[in-house]
Design a protein around this motif. Sequence first.
Motif: not given
Length: 116
Positions: A38, A42, A81-82, A85
């Motif tokens: 993650e 980012r 994002f979570a 990942s």
Amino acid sequence: MLFVCYPKCTTCKKAQTWLDSHGLTYQVRDIKTQNPTEEELRQWHAQSGLPLKRFFNTSGQQYRALALKEKLPLMTEDEQFALLSTDGMLVKRPMLITEQKVLVGFKEADWAAALL
């Protein structure tokens, strides 16, 4: 440079052939066995200047199986994002990460403009 790819992907193979034909040195990372974290996602997103949706492999089986076309617009950026990942197959590929740029997907003209 870090070349993030899926070895069985034909677009990734084309991109790697292009890198090799231009004598560029890079490190290879298999996106399926070494999913981006993650934190990495980012950082790459911020560096790329691209919308976060561009980091999703919208033509992938996982994207369709999870019905992300409908769910993404309702998700927060943190949730996106979570999710990215958790599975490298959700991430758009290939990706090329340099100190100055992050290239997502392979478009020869864009890569040439950024690297040559």
